[in-house]
Scaffold this motif. Structure first.
Motif, PDB file in Angstrom:
ATOM      1  N   ASP A  32      60.989  53.530 -18.321  1.00 51.51           N
ATOM      2  CA  ASP A  32      62.347  53.310 -17.842  1.00 51.51           C
ATOM      3  C   ASP A  32      62.516  52.012 -17.084  1.00 51.51           C
ATOM      4  OD1 ASP A  32      63.161  56.791 -17.153  1.00 51.51           O
ATOM      5  OD2 ASP A  32      63.110  55.611 -18.996  1.00 51.51           O
ATOM      6  N   ASP A  33      61.450  51.523 -16.489  1.00 44.79           N
ATOM      7  CA  ASP A  33      61.577  50.291 -15.723  1.00 44.79           C
ATOM      8  C   ASP A  33      60.582  49.284 -16.268  1.00 44.79           C
ATOM      9  OD1 ASP A  33      61.093  49.410 -12.194  1.00 44.79           O
ATOM     10  OD2 ASP A  33      61.811  48.277 -13.923  1.00 44.79           O
ATOM     11  N   MET A  34      61.090  48.335 -17.034  1.00 44.88           N
ATOM     12  CA  MET A  34      60.159  47.425 -17.685  1.00 44.88           C
ATOM     13  C   MET A  34      59.898  46.173 -16.862  1.00 44.88           C
ATOM     14  SD  MET A  34      59.510  49.176 -20.321  1.00 44.88           S
ATOM     15  CE  MET A  34      58.843  48.295 -21.698  1.00 44.88           C
ATOM     16  N   GLU A  35      60.689  45.975 -15.796  1.00 47.88           N
ATOM     17  CA  GLU A  35      60.500  44.723 -15.040  1.00 47.88           C
ATOM     18  C   GLU A  35      59.718  44.926 -13.760  1.00 47.88           C
ATOM     19  OE1 GLU A  35      64.319  43.062 -14.333  1.00 47.88           O
ATOM     20  OE2 GLU A  35      64.978  43.583 -16.348  1.00 47.88           O
ATOM     21  N   GLY A  36      59.791  46.141 -13.224  1.00 45.04           N
ATOM     22  CA  GLY A  36      59.196  46.405 -11.918  1.00 45.04           C
ATOM     23  C   GLY A  36      57.711  46.108 -11.815  1.00 45.04           C
ATOM     24  N   TYR A  39      56.578  42.644 -10.949  1.00 42.60           N
ATOM     25  CA  TYR A  39      56.689  42.207  -9.559  1.00 42.60           C
ATOM     26  C   TYR A  39      55.682  42.888  -8.661  1.00 42.60           C
ATOM     27  CZ  TYR A  39      61.058  39.972 -10.758  1.00 42.60           C
ATOM     28  OH  TYR A  39      62.008  39.156 -11.309  1.00 42.60           O
ATOM     29  N   ARG A  40      55.415  44.161  -8.985  1.00 39.53           N
ATOM     30  CA  ARG A  40      54.510  44.889  -8.105  1.00 39.53           C
ATOM     31  C   ARG A  40      53.123  44.265  -8.080  1.00 39.53           C
ATOM     32  NH1 ARG A  40      57.312  49.591  -6.857  1.00 39.53           N
ATOM     33  NH2 ARG A  40      58.713  50.122  -8.555  1.00 39.53           N
ATOM     34  N   GLN A  43      52.874  41.638  -5.541  1.00 36.13           N
ATOM     35  CA  GLN A  43      53.195  41.927  -4.159  1.00 36.13           C
ATOM     36  C   GLN A  43      51.977  42.184  -3.306  1.00 36.13           C
ATOM     37  OE1 GLN A  43      56.106  44.851  -4.776  1.00 36.13           O
ATOM     38  NE2 GLN A  43      57.701  43.311  -5.006  1.00 36.13           N
ATOM     39  N   ILE A  49      51.033  50.725   2.083  1.00 38.00           N
ATOM     40  CA  ILE A  49      52.189  51.569   1.791  1.00 38.00           C
ATOM     41  C   ILE A  49      52.332  52.805   2.651  1.00 38.00           C
ATOM     42  CG2 ILE A  49      53.691  52.190  -0.120  1.00 38.00           C
ATOM     43  CD1 ILE A  49      51.700  51.224  -2.024  1.00 38.00           C
ATOM     44  N   LYS A  50      52.565  53.875   1.963  1.00 37.95           N
ATOM     45  CA  LYS A  50      53.176  54.959   2.724  1.00 37.95           C
ATOM     46  C   LYS A  50      52.205  55.979   3.266  1.00 37.95           C
ATOM     47  CE  LYS A  50      53.641  56.402  -1.832  1.00 37.95           C
ATOM     48  NZ  LYS A  50      54.005  57.333  -2.747  1.00 37.95           N
TER      49      LYS A  50
ATOM     50  N   ALA B 108      63.541  40.538  -6.146  1.00 38.42           N
ATOM     51  CA  ALA B 108      62.497  41.557  -6.166  1.00 38.42           C
ATOM     52  C   ALA B 108      62.008  41.893  -4.762  1.00 38.42           C
ATOM     53  CB  ALA B 108      61.330  41.076  -7.023  1.00 38.42           C
ATOM     54  N   TRP B 112      61.141  45.534  -2.861  1.00 39.77           N
ATOM     55  CA  TRP B 112      59.887  45.804  -2.179  1.00 39.77           C
ATOM     56  C   TRP B 112      60.157  46.280  -0.758  1.00 39.77           C
ATOM     57  CZ3 TRP B 112      57.819  43.528   2.221  1.00 39.77           C
ATOM     58  CH2 TRP B 112      56.472  43.849   2.482  1.00 39.77           C
ATOM     59  N   GLU B 115      61.533  49.786  -0.640  1.00 38.77           N
ATOM     60  CA  GLU B 115      60.499  50.790  -0.931  1.00 38.77           C
ATOM     61  C   GLU B 115      59.608  50.995   0.276  1.00 38.77           C
ATOM     62  OE1 GLU B 115      58.280  49.840  -4.390  1.00 38.77           O
ATOM     63  OE2 GLU B 115      59.660  50.926  -5.705  1.00 38.77           O
ATOM     64  N   GLN B 116      59.165  49.894   0.867  1.00 38.81           N
ATOM     65  CA  GLN B 116      58.280  50.005   2.031  1.00 38.81           C
ATOM     66  C   GLN B 116      58.975  50.743   3.154  1.00 38.81           C
ATOM     67  OE1 GLN B 116      55.059  48.744   2.154  1.00 38.81           O
ATOM     68  NE2 GLN B 116      55.509  48.559  -0.008  1.00 38.81           N
ATOM     69  N   SER B 126      58.128  60.378  -1.355  1.00 41.78           N
ATOM     70  CA  SER B 126      57.884  59.255  -2.256  1.00 41.78           C
ATOM     71  C   SER B 126      59.195  58.552  -2.523  1.00 41.78           C
ATOM     72  CB  SER B 126      57.287  59.742  -3.582  1.00 41.78           C
ATOM     73  OG  SER B 126      58.266  60.381  -4.345  1.00 41.78           O
ATOM     74  N   ASN B 128      60.735  55.444  -5.261  1.00 36.85           N
ATOM     75  CA  ASN B 128      60.466  54.517  -6.358  1.00 36.85           C
ATOM     76  C   ASN B 128      61.770  53.856  -6.768  1.00 36.85           C
ATOM     77  OD1 ASN B 128      60.345  53.735  -9.264  1.00 36.85           O
ATOM     78  ND2 ASN B 128      58.211  54.235  -8.923  1.00 36.85           N
ATOM     79  N   ILE B 129      61.769  52.524  -6.812  1.00 32.12           N
ATOM     80  CA  ILE B 129      63.012  51.835  -7.141  1.00 32.12           C
ATOM     81  C   ILE B 129      62.849  51.077  -8.448  1.00 32.12           C
ATOM     82  CG2 ILE B 129      64.761  50.231  -6.332  1.00 32.12           C
ATOM     83  CD1 ILE B 129      63.926  50.721  -3.544  1.00 32.12           C
ATOM     84  N   ASN B 130      63.802  51.255  -9.315  1.00 34.61           N
ATOM     85  CA  ASN B 130      63.767  50.605 -10.622  1.00 34.61           C
ATOM     86  C   ASN B 130      64.288  49.172 -10.495  1.00 34.61           C
ATOM     87  OD1 ASN B 130      64.662  49.706 -13.211  1.00 34.61           O
ATOM     88  ND2 ASN B 130      64.451  51.791 -13.941  1.00 34.61           N
ATOM     89  N   TYR B 131      63.475  48.217 -10.969  1.00 38.17           N
ATOM     90  CA  TYR B 131      63.844  46.823 -10.769  1.00 38.17           C
ATOM     91  C   TYR B 131      65.002  46.377 -11.637  1.00 38.17           C
ATOM     92  CZ  TYR B 131      59.890  45.713  -7.793  1.00 38.17           C
ATOM     93  OH  TYR B 131      59.015  45.655  -6.758  1.00 38.17           O
ATOM     94  N   SER B 132      65.216  47.076 -12.763  1.00 41.04           N
ATOM     95  CA  SER B 132      66.315  46.592 -13.608  1.00 41.04           C
ATOM     96  C   SER B 132      67.667  47.127 -13.196  1.00 41.04           C
ATOM     97  CB  SER B 132      66.094  46.915 -15.075  1.00 41.04           C
ATOM     98  OG  SER B 132      64.868  47.488 -15.277  1.00 41.04           O
TER      99      SER B 132
END
Lengths: 66, 810
Positions: A32-36, A39-40, A43, A49-50, B108, B112, B115-116, B126, B128-132
């Protein structure tokens, strides 16, 4: 060359496994997310993180005002 | 010391820091200036939660936070309400999951950061964020944290979150997309296996293979190709069947035919024990065709997604006033005639008109125009605009799907489905083409089964598949779709898709004058003091009198005059003519020359050539003369210059008198000037132009010029959003900005160019590919590849018309 009578059915079994994985991936939204992910990778979080334990948080957030 | 060397702009949002500001935050061991408490708060929040890396990663300056005032907190509290949560939150015991759309994302790094920041909130499991599409999926523990707190945390770092409850259409699209992806995946995976085996078979064909192995491999190919045919290719068969059952032929018929023939002939070969199998061709056909269709679907939907986002950005809550009590309610519960309060900074939840208060609103969501529009009591306001200055009390007139914005989206949708003549032509051509291909394929089959019996099947398959007219049918709709979305983004709403083409092909632009080329708001050009009185006092007297008039001229006269102490009694306003009153015992009046003449029997020589005149007089003598002119719109000159460069003629059709119209015509260098025209005269002139063979675009004020607009080849109305749905014109200039029209013409020209490019390519490709296939030079997989690439090329070319990503619609 009789070995192909073994190898080919074996590869078909593996193929079925791969297909099953594909079906799972589409269903669970892996595509569903092809761009994320691009970038990750950049980063470079070093896995902070969490966590939700208070002792792991560097500061405190001031949003819990109410 | 650090303030003098650093430029005085806020490190967070980039705006200039006021001289007396003392806001600073230490970020990454450097002290950075901030412009206001808002930016300071956001920056501090970011640093305190350990996310100061954000400032290293970001590409753009940020928005400031919304201060967490009690009302905002109250609003977010609404989101905890179970009824509201029903539509976008899933509960599973203590764990809740929700989808939110984030506003304010510019790169972007923002994603980030969000999300953080959200992930660190205690109770959040949890995120999760979709970049598009900027959609966040958050899971949290009900007992530890509330949704409203999550929303407040997002606001604290300067972003806004809206609940995401997808329209039914969106859900359907998502499901559709996933199924297509699954089919594509199966076709690819099994296809690869089939190709592997095919290579073995080719090698065996070349250097010899024992019969039993060849037979085994053939049967395995059959097994592997079967899911492709019976699962992946199903949409192709369905669409072909639909066409055939209506006795017509469509794009998918040749391909479906090809697949069927290849598959059946191969099975026959296996049963008979001799001959080739063509399962590799089947696999290639299906995989490549499905692949290109999938990408086309994604590309087309991107345009619609932008518009969808507009709808999603609506506020979920509204403040309803019932019996002087303010209730915060979900927007879905608003009804017509409810009274609501919209504070400064809030987004209007519904269409309505102002009953109390005055402010300015930002209608950029709709018109692309960022300058706020002043609104006073009685003015209409639209859902989706942002109230900028001060609170407004609004009476609701339309909600939900009845709002103007919903109407615009519907219009946009219709426009994109509207097929301009060139598309209909292409569609019909495509149908005949397919029919021709089938006949050619039959002829080819017959010929080659005699000339080279071993090859008749692959050659026929190639012929069937290579000549897909998909490029023809896709060329124009894709282009119109992308262009319409782009045009809406710059403020030009297209209600009929065919208008884009016509706009580019027009060779004459006819303009109305007042309100179209000019702002329609007069400005005081000259003040002549005709008496011996103090000029300042005369100005104040004039302004005081004009306070009682609603005329645009009255507003012009009041501009830039500071209010003095003028006491007027017995004020009478004669609409359209003037105002008279008693001042210091004398009768005074201000108004048109006719008005003053009738009232006081005073007159002065006619200088109408300079513009409209307004006279100020008392009973005995004239006191002052104001000369007003209408200001030409800022984009007008540029628009006319660019049109002239394009060899387009310009005409000015106006009902105004010759002298003042001539001034404007001279200023803008318009040679074809027609003055003192009634609407009927204008229409006749238009038709005269059309009889000369010109294709005419008429740009006018939608309401008054309606019949004239209807007569033009393309009608463009200067509309403000509130009335646009009544305008029957082909295009509406939502922000009334002629620069947008200029850009619109350029985009339309580009669209026409791209449509022509696409059709040329589609035809050229077929002309080259078909002969190649017929003569036996193309193997089936090459044919399939060529056909898919051709479609993709056409769609990609059309996408060049899309809007660039901006923060509003992107």
């Amino acid at each position: 060359m009789e070995i192909i009578y073994l190898l080919i059915p074996l590869s078909i079994l593996i193929l079925i496994g791969i297909v099953w994985v594909l079906m799972w991936a589409v269903r669970s939204g892996q595509f569903d997310d092809m761009e994320g992910p691009a970038y990750r990778v950049l980063q470079d979080d070093d896995g902070i993180i969490k966590t939700n334990k208070p002792e792991d948080k560097p500061g405190h957030t001031e949003t819990k005002d109410s | 010391m650090q303030n003098s060397e650093l430029s005085s702009s806020c490190f967070h949002c980039g705006l200039p820091v006021p001289d007396d500001a003392r806001f600073e935050v230490v970020i990454n061991e450097k002290t950075r200036p901030m412009c206001c408490p808002g930016c300071e708060a956001v920056a501090k929040a970011i640093v305190d939660s350990g996310n100061s890396r954000f400032y290293d990663m970001r590409e753009d300056k940020q928005a400031t936070a919304i201060p967490l005032i009690p009302e905002f907190l109250q609003q977010t509290a609404v989101y905890d309400h179970p009824d509201i949560q029903k539509s976008f939150v899933n509960h599973n015991g203590e764990v809740s999951e929700a989808s939110l759309i984030l506003e304010g994302i510019s790169c972007a790094a923002c994603i980030w950061l969000n999300e953080q920041h959200i992930a660190q909130l205690p109770g959040v499991l949890s995120v999760n964020i979709n970049y598009s599409n900027h959609r966040a999926t958050v899971r949290w523990d009900n007992d530890s944290i509330k949704l409203s707190e999550i929303l407040q945390a997002i606001a604290a770092i300067g972003y806004q979150a809206h609940p995401y409850s997808p329209e039914r259409q969106q859900e359907v699209f998502e499901a559709e997309r996933r199924t297509q992806l699954k089919r594509l995946g199966i076709a690819g995976l099994f296809g690869m296996q089939v190709m592997m085996i095919a290579i073995a078979l080719y090698a065996g064909d070349f250097s010899g293979m024992e019969l039993e192995y060849e037979s085994f491999l053939n049967k395995v190919s059959w097994l592997l190709a079967t899911p492709i045919v019976f699962y992946s290719a199903v949409p192709l068969f369905r669409s072909a069947w639909r066409d055939l059952s209506q006795f017509s032929v469509g794009m998918d018929v040749p391909v479906a035919l090809g697949i069927t023939i290849a598959y059946s002939a191969s099975i026959y070969a296996i049963i008979k024990g001799e001959g080739y199998v063509y399962f590799d061709s089947v696999a290639m056909f299906v995989f490549l065709l499905l692949g290109s269709r999938y990408f086309e679907l994604i590309a087309r939907k991107k345009g619609v997604e932008a518009a969808e986002k507009l709808m999603q950005m609506q506020p979920a809550t509204a403040t309803r006033i019932v019996d002087s009590e303010h209730q915060v309610i979900p927007v879905v519960e608003l009804n017509q005639n409810d009274t609501i309060m919209v504070k400064a900074g809030e987004t209007l939840p519904a269409d309505g008109y102002i009953v109390e208060g005055g402010s300015s609103v930002d209608e950029s969501l709709l018109t692309g125009e960022f300058d706020p529009v002043t609104k006073v009591v009685g003015d209409k306001v639209i859902a989706g605009s942002v109230n900028v200055e001060s609170p407004l009390i609004v009476c609701v007139s339309n909600v939900g799907t009845e709002t103007i914005m919903a109407g615009i989206l519907r219009l946009l949708d219709n426009a994109q489905n509207d097929k301009p003549p060139i598309t209909l032509l292409a569609d019909r051509a495509a149908r005949y083409f397919v029919f021709g291909v089938l006949i050619i394929a039959a002829a080819v089959a017959m010929y080659w089964s005699n000339a080279a019996p071993d090859f008749w099947l692959p050659i026929t398959l190639s012929v069937l598949v290579v000549s897909c007219p998909c490029a023809l049918s896709l060329a124009t709709p894709a282009a119109i779709s992308a262009a319409s979305t782009h045009l809406l983004q710059i403020g030009l709403l297209v209600t009929r898709g065919r208008a884009i083409e016509a706009l580019a092909a027009a060779d004459l632009f006819a303009f109305d004058k007042t309100g179209t080329l000019t702002k329609g708001k007069p400005v005081v050009d000259r003040v002549e003091n005709l008496s011996s009185e103090n000029e300042t006092q005369l100005l104040q007297l004039a302004a005081a009198l004009e306070r009682y008039s609603e005329h645009p001229i009255a507003k012009a006269i009041q501009q830039n005059v500071s209010m003095g102490k003028i006491d007027l009694t017995e004020v009478v306003n004669i609409p359209g003519q003037g105002v008279h009153a008693v001042w210091q015992g004398n009768q005074v009046a201000i108004g048109s020359r006719k008005f003053i003449k009738d009232l006081f029997a005073l007159d002065v020589d006619d200088q109408g050539a300079n513009g409209t005149e307004v006279l100020l007089a008392d009973k005995s003598r004239l006191l002052a003369r104001f000369t007003l002119r209408d200001v030409v719109r800022s984009g007008a000159q540029a628009l006319l210059n660019d049109l002239t460069d394009k060899q387009v003629d310009i005409a000015l059709l106006t009902g105004d008198n010759a002298a003042s119209a001539q001034k404007i015509a001279d200023e803008l260098k318009i040679s074809k000037l027609f003055t003192e025209m009634s609407p009927e005269d204008k229409l006749k002139q238009l038709q005269a132009f059309q009889q000369q063979g010109r294709r005419v675009v008429m740009v006018g004020d939608g309401i008054n010029d309606a019949p004239v607009l209807a007569g033009a080849d393309v009608s463009i109305a200067m509309g403000n959003a509130s009335e646009l749905l009544h305008l029957g014109s082909d295009m509406v200039l939502l922000n009334e900005n002629l620069q947008s029209l200029n850009r619109g013409v350029k985009i339309s020209t580009k669209t026409l160019k791209i449509i022509r490019q696409n059709i040329t390519w589609a035809i050229g490709y077929n002309l080259v590919a078909l002969p190649l296939a017929v003569s036996g030079n193309l193997s089936p997989w090459m044919a399939a590849l060529g056909m898919s690439l051709s479609s993709l090329l056409v769609v990609a070319n059309a996408l060049r018309l899309s809007p660039q990503k901006t923060h509003k619609l992107g």
